[in-house]
Design a protein around this motif. Structure first.
Motif, PDB file in Angstrom:
ATOM      1  N   ALA A 321      -7.524   7.353   0.223  1.00  0.00           N
ATOM      2  CA  ALA A 321      -8.117   8.289  -0.739  1.00  0.00           C
ATOM      3  C   ALA A 321      -7.103   8.693  -1.803  1.00  0.00           C
ATOM      4  CB  ALA A 321      -8.642   9.521  -0.003  1.00  0.00           C
ATOM      5  N   ALA A 322      -5.849   8.860  -1.406  1.00  0.00           N
ATOM      6  CA  ALA A 322      -4.780   9.246  -2.340  1.00  0.00           C
ATOM      7  C   ALA A 322      -3.576   8.360  -2.070  1.00  0.00           C
ATOM      8  CB  ALA A 322      -4.423  10.725  -2.162  1.00  0.00           C
ATOM      9  N   PRO A 323      -3.496   7.185  -2.714  1.00  0.00           N
ATOM     10  CA  PRO A 323      -2.412   6.228  -2.437  1.00  0.00           C
ATOM     11  C   PRO A 323      -1.042   6.822  -2.745  1.00  0.00           C
ATOM     12  CG  PRO A 323      -4.163   5.210  -3.740  1.00  0.00           C
ATOM     13  CD  PRO A 323      -4.425   6.674  -3.736  1.00  0.00           C
ATOM     14  N   ARG A 324      -0.082   6.447  -1.902  1.00  0.00           N
ATOM     15  CA  ARG A 324       1.301   6.831  -2.135  1.00  0.00           C
ATOM     16  C   ARG A 324       2.053   5.658  -2.745  1.00  0.00           C
ATOM     17  NH1 ARG A 324       3.989   9.007   3.215  1.00  0.00           N
ATOM     18  NH2 ARG A 324       5.776   8.994   1.766  1.00  0.00           N
ATOM     19  N   PRO A 325       2.911   5.911  -3.710  1.00  0.00           N
ATOM     20  CA  PRO A 325       3.665   4.807  -4.310  1.00  0.00           C
ATOM     21  C   PRO A 325       4.726   4.285  -3.345  1.00  0.00           C
ATOM     22  CG  PRO A 325       4.396   6.910  -5.199  1.00  0.00           C
ATOM     23  CD  PRO A 325       3.201   7.211  -4.344  1.00  0.00           C
ATOM     24  N   VAL A 326       5.008   3.004  -3.469  1.00  0.00           N
ATOM     25  CA  VAL A 326       6.064   2.396  -2.662  1.00  0.00           C
ATOM     26  C   VAL A 326       7.341   2.382  -3.509  1.00  0.00           C
ATOM     27  CG1 VAL A 326       6.801   0.327  -1.432  1.00  0.00           C
ATOM     28  CG2 VAL A 326       4.385   0.962  -1.470  1.00  0.00           C
ATOM     29  N   PRO A 327       8.395   3.019  -3.045  1.00  0.00           N
ATOM     30  CA  PRO A 327       9.616   3.089  -3.867  1.00  0.00           C
ATOM     31  C   PRO A 327      10.273   1.720  -4.012  1.00  0.00           C
ATOM     32  CG  PRO A 327      10.004   3.987  -1.682  1.00  0.00           C
ATOM     33  CD  PRO A 327       8.539   3.733  -1.777  1.00  0.00           C
ATOM     34  N   GLY A 329      13.491  -0.993  -4.128  1.00  0.00           N
ATOM     35  CA  GLY A 329      14.599  -1.214  -3.213  1.00  0.00           C
ATOM     36  C   GLY A 329      14.144  -1.827  -1.901  1.00  0.00           C
ATOM     37  N   PRO A 330      15.094  -2.106  -1.021  1.00  0.00           N
ATOM     38  CA  PRO A 330      14.781  -2.735   0.265  1.00  0.00           C
ATOM     39  C   PRO A 330      13.826  -1.885   1.095  1.00  0.00           C
ATOM     40  CG  PRO A 330      17.142  -2.775  -0.168  1.00  0.00           C
ATOM     41  CD  PRO A 330      16.541  -1.874  -1.202  1.00  0.00           C
ATOM     42  N   LEU A 331      13.011  -2.571   1.873  1.00  0.00           N
ATOM     43  CA  LEU A 331      12.054  -1.888   2.748  1.00  0.00           C
ATOM     44  C   LEU A 331      12.219  -2.391   4.179  1.00  0.00           C
ATOM     45  CD1 LEU A 331       8.758  -2.072   0.639  1.00  0.00           C
ATOM     46  CD2 LEU A 331      10.107  -0.019   1.105  1.00  0.00           C
ATOM     47  N   GLY A 332      12.210  -1.461   5.113  1.00  0.00           N
ATOM     48  CA  GLY A 332      12.156  -1.839   6.508  1.00  0.00           C
ATOM     49  C   GLY A 332      10.721  -1.746   7.007  1.00  0.00           C
ATOM     50  N   LEU A 333      10.541  -1.987   8.284  1.00  0.00           N
ATOM     51  CA  LEU A 333       9.206  -2.031   8.868  1.00  0.00           C
ATOM     52  C   LEU A 333       9.266  -1.338  10.227  1.00  0.00           C
ATOM     53  CD1 LEU A 333       6.342  -3.278   8.437  1.00  0.00           C
ATOM     54  CD2 LEU A 333       7.174  -5.277   9.696  1.00  0.00           C
ATOM     55  N   ARG A 334       8.233  -0.540  10.516  1.00  0.00           N
ATOM     56  CA  ARG A 334       8.215   0.137  11.808  1.00  0.00           C
ATOM     57  C   ARG A 334       6.799   0.208  12.364  1.00  0.00           C
ATOM     58  NH1 ARG A 334      10.910   5.972  12.237  1.00  0.00           N
ATOM     59  NH2 ARG A 334       9.018   6.664  11.165  1.00  0.00           N
ATOM     60  N   LEU A 335       6.650  -0.181  13.626  1.00  0.00           N
ATOM     61  CA  LEU A 335       5.421   0.020  14.378  1.00  0.00           C
ATOM     62  C   LEU A 335       5.694   1.142  15.360  1.00  0.00           C
ATOM     63  CD1 LEU A 335       5.342  -3.048  13.377  1.00  0.00           C
ATOM     64  CD2 LEU A 335       3.660  -3.380  15.205  1.00  0.00           C
ATOM     65  N   ARG A 336       4.935   2.223  15.226  1.00  0.00           N
ATOM     66  CA  ARG A 336       5.224   3.433  16.010  1.00  0.00           C
ATOM     67  C   ARG A 336       4.022   3.775  16.890  1.00  0.00           C
ATOM     68  NH1 ARG A 336       4.097   8.492  14.461  1.00  0.00           N
ATOM     69  NH2 ARG A 336       3.842   7.845  12.281  1.00  0.00           N
ATOM     70  N   GLY A 337       4.200   3.565  18.203  1.00  0.00           N
ATOM     71  CA  GLY A 337       3.133   3.892  19.152  1.00  0.00           C
ATOM     72  C   GLY A 337       1.828   3.166  18.878  1.00  0.00           C
ATOM     73  N   VAL A 338       1.909   1.907  18.442  1.00  0.00           N
ATOM     74  CA  VAL A 338       0.719   1.185  17.999  1.00  0.00           C
ATOM     75  C   VAL A 338      -0.115   0.731  19.194  1.00  0.00           C
ATOM     76  CG1 VAL A 338      -0.090  -0.939  16.915  1.00  0.00           C
ATOM     77  CG2 VAL A 338       1.658   0.452  15.800  1.00  0.00           C
ATOM     78  N   ALA A 394      14.951   2.361   2.262  1.00  0.00           N
ATOM     79  CA  ALA A 394      16.353   2.570   2.623  1.00  0.00           C
ATOM     80  C   ALA A 394      16.717   4.046   2.554  1.00  0.00           C
ATOM     81  CB  ALA A 394      17.252   1.766   1.689  1.00  0.00           C
ATOM     82  N   ALA A 395      16.041   4.777   1.646  1.00  0.00           N
ATOM     83  CA  ALA A 395      16.243   6.218   1.549  1.00  0.00           C
ATOM     84  C   ALA A 395      14.885   6.862   1.322  1.00  0.00           C
ATOM     85  CB  ALA A 395      17.193   6.560   0.393  1.00  0.00           C
ATOM     86  N   THR A 407      -2.993  -3.387  -3.708  1.00  0.00           N
ATOM     87  CA  THR A 407      -2.174  -4.158  -4.646  1.00  0.00           C
ATOM     88  C   THR A 407      -0.689  -3.909  -4.407  1.00  0.00           C
ATOM     89  OG1 THR A 407      -2.501  -2.362  -6.252  1.00  0.00           O
ATOM     90  CG2 THR A 407      -3.947  -4.277  -6.430  1.00  0.00           C
ATOM     91  N   ASP A 408      -0.322  -2.659  -4.127  1.00  0.00           N
ATOM     92  CA  ASP A 408       1.086  -2.355  -3.852  1.00  0.00           C
ATOM     93  C   ASP A 408       1.533  -3.004  -2.542  1.00  0.00           C
ATOM     94  OD1 ASP A 408       1.197  -0.857  -6.151  1.00  0.00           O
ATOM     95  OD2 ASP A 408       0.854   1.059  -5.138  1.00  0.00           O
ATOM     96  N   LEU A 409       0.643  -3.002  -1.550  1.00  0.00           N
ATOM     97  CA  LEU A 409       0.985  -3.606  -0.265  1.00  0.00           C
ATOM     98  C   LEU A 409       1.215  -5.103  -0.416  1.00  0.00           C
ATOM     99  CD1 LEU A 409       1.286  -3.401   2.817  1.00  0.00           C
ATOM    100  CD2 LEU A 409      -1.183  -3.735   2.985  1.00  0.00           C
ATOM    101  N   ARG A 410       0.338  -5.787  -1.158  1.00  0.00           N
ATOM    102  CA  ARG A 410       0.476  -7.246  -1.317  1.00  0.00           C
ATOM    103  C   ARG A 410       1.724  -7.610  -2.117  1.00  0.00           C
ATOM    104  NH1 ARG A 410      -2.144  -7.535   2.895  1.00  0.00           N
ATOM    105  NH2 ARG A 410      -4.277  -6.778   2.772  1.00  0.00           N
ATOM    106  N   ARG A 411       2.134  -6.734  -3.012  1.00  0.00           N
ATOM    107  CA  ARG A 411       3.375  -7.002  -3.755  1.00  0.00           C
ATOM    108  C   ARG A 411       4.602  -6.821  -2.866  1.00  0.00           C
ATOM    109  NH1 ARG A 411       0.812  -4.689  -8.546  1.00  0.00           N
ATOM    110  NH2 ARG A 411       1.444  -2.600  -7.873  1.00  0.00           N
TER     111      ARG A 411
END
Length: 568
Positions: A321-327, A329-338, A394-395, A407-411
């Motif tokens: 409903a309200a997308p958050r921008p992806v900053p 720089g490098p990105l990590g990945l986390r699966l939390r309690g999935v 990273a930060a 679109t941001d996710l696919r980029r």
């Protein structure tokens, strides 16, 4: 049956986008039917005048007849032109809506379904609705107007004629409604048989090499023949009942003729007697045609239900409903309690896994452990039933994928599977699928890094449907190159290099590491040499991550990782 009830009615709103053309089609249909009724009535009156009163038609009558003939011809042509133009415009829009629905709900809706079955739903079922939009909607409304106006005229001329017309008209409409359940069942049987035959045909063509190699072509041919017979039986049953319904309609019209003749013989005299009979039968003709259209439309409910279900398919991963921008720089990945399950069968049960920015982590486990499910969740084909899949800058705070615009996710994230499909066209066409604006230099750079440039004929190499003209290793390299063209910050490789030999696998691994040191890579693999090159390894077992560490650490520990390696 309940899903099919109202299926056709639910597809009417699509006409709203074509309101002006729908009105013009209705106007043409109304003019066509009204001109026919007026023409037969005036013709009957002219004949009656000539026979009963022995008077030749006057110039005005001749001119009126000629004008009505011309008007009928023009209205018929115009109605056919407009109705089919409207129908094909609506079908074109409907195909896009069906495709959007399949894409929106994939892979949950597509997974497990045969490609021929999907083609039948996306093309055959939509095409079947051409009759509904071209011959049913405007014509039914026009028939109602003509019949209503005609009965008023009959009531003014001789109310007794209505005693023969109204009961027959009611029966003509009632008969297809009474047998609607049988029509729906027969239509569903035909659509299902057509879908099965389509699926069998597509699979047979795709597997011709294997069928020839194992001498199974005759057996497959018999299966196709059996499916063809089943479709033929379903079509014959449907057409036989349609012929019966047509005979019933004809008998009702004959009964109306007898009733009108009897009523007119005692109540109407002179030249108006044949005119009254012609008018009575003229207003019944559109009702009979409408009854036939209603009957045929009833047989389309199964197709309409399939199309409607595809159009209204819910998204497997609803947009935020309200997308958050992806900053940047490098990105990590986390699966939390999935936690995730397929229809009650739990696959992931509290997975906790972190891939640090710039790290290459190998996710391993026995077949069926849920590794590909993790990849699908990272691609956000589905959302987890519990827990979260997050991008970790990273930060800054982590970002739940459910809060990221597609679109941001696919980029940011690219997922390459073992069977990444290729499309008919050239090698360059397939590479640019992910990045249409990629320059020739960018194409060449990625092709060199992945070894795609060594494929014969270069970028103009024709790629057959699903890449059938290429080897498995070549298809894997192209799929990887296509993903790298998007410059992803998170790359997920789901058995992508399984079809490469050991040397090719090592070369691709070196290319990935040297190409973008800051890229985060989640590597799903079985081959020990591939796993060993990862910075860290995570072992998935019983729906949870049970071990993490380097190759040296895990080989020393034994346990789940040792069991996985021992299987190779």
């Amino acid at each position: 049956m309940n899903a099919e009830r109202g299926a056709l009615r639910a597809l009417l709103p699509v006409l709203g986008a074509h309101r002006a053309m729908t009105v013009r089609t209705f106007g043409a249909a109304l003019a066509d039917q009204a001109a026919l009724v007026a023409l037969v009535t005036l013709t009957a009156h002219t004949v009656g005048t000539a026979v009963v009163e022995r008077q030749a038609p006057g110039p005005g009558t001749v001119v009126a007849l000629l004008l009505l003939v011309t008007a009928r011809a023009l209205a018929t042509w115009r109605e056919m032109d407009l109705s089919h133009d409207l129908a094909y415009r609506v079908l074109a829009e409907m195909r896009i809506r069906v495709f959007d629905g399949l894409a929106r709900s994939a892979p949950a809706r597509v997974g497990g379904r045969r490609s021929g079955d999907l083609a039948s739903a996306a093309l055959g079922d939509v095409e079947a609705l051409e009759f509904f939009y071209a011959h049913a909607v405007a014509q039914l409304v026009a028939s109602g107007v003509v019949f209503g106006s005609g009965t008023v005229a009959l009531a003014l001329l001789d109310p007794w004629l209505l005693t023969a017309v109204l009961p027959v008209a009611a029966l003509l409409v009632l008969v297809p409604l009474l047998e609607s359940r049988g029509r729906v069942a027969r239509g569903a049987r035909t659509r299902a048989a057509a879908a099965d035959l389509s699926a069998e045909t597509v699979e047979t063509v795709d597997g011709l090499h294997e069928l020839l190699a194992f001498g199974a072509l005759d057996t497959r041919r018999e299966r196709l023949r059996a499916h063809g017979h089943r479709l033929g039986d379903a079509q014959r049953a449907e057409q036989a009942r349609e012929a019966d319904a047509s005979a019933v309609r004809d008998l009702l019209v004959v009964a109306a003729v007898v009733g009108v003749v009897l009523a007119a013989a005692h109540t109407v005299s002179g030249a108006w007697a044949p005119a009254a009979m012609a008018l009575a039968l003229g207003v019944l003709a559109p009702v009979s045609d409408s009854a036939a259209a209603l009957g045929q439309a009833g047989g389309l409910r199964a197709a309409a239900a399939q199309v409607g279900a595809a159009v209204r398919a819910p998204a497997g991963a609803p947009p935020p409903a309200a997308p958050r921008p992806v900053p940047d720089g490098p990105l990590g990945l986390r699966l939390r309690g999935v936690r995730f399950d397929y229809g009650g069968r739990v696959v992931l049960d509290g997975v906790d896994l972190t891939v640090r920015p710039g790290e290459t982590l190998a996710l391993v486990g026995v077949s069926g452990a849920g590794k590909s499910t993790c990849a699908h969740l990272v691609a956000r084909f589905w959302d987890p039933a519990a827990g979260a899949v997050e991008l970790v800058p990273a930060a800054g705070p982590p970002i739940d994928l459910r809060d990221v615009a597609e679109t941001d996710l696919r980029r940011a994230v690219a997922v390459v599977g073992q069977d990444a499909p290729l499309f008919h066209g050239t090698l360059a066409d397939n590479l640019r699928l992910a990045a249409p604006a990629a320059t020739d230099d960018e194409l060449a750079a990625v092709a060199r890094r992945t070894g795609v440039d060594r494929i014969a004929d270069g970028y103009d190499t024709p790629v057959g449907e699903r890449g059938t003209t290429l080897s498995g290793g070549q298809r894997a390299r192209i799929a990887l190159a296509r993903a790298l063209l998007t410059h992803p910050r998170v790359l997920v490789l789901d058995e992508t290099t399984a079809n490469l030999d050991t040397e090719g696998d090592a070369a691709v691994s070196a290319t990935l590491r040297d190409g973008a040191p800051s890229r985060t890579t989640l590597l799903i693999a079985h081959r020990p040499s591939t796993i060993r090159r990862a910075d860290r390894i995570a072992v998935l077992e019983a729906g949870r991550v049970v071990q993490t560490g380097t190759w040296e650490e895990l080989t020393g520990e034994g346990g789940a990782f040792a069991r996985v390696v021992a299987r190779r």
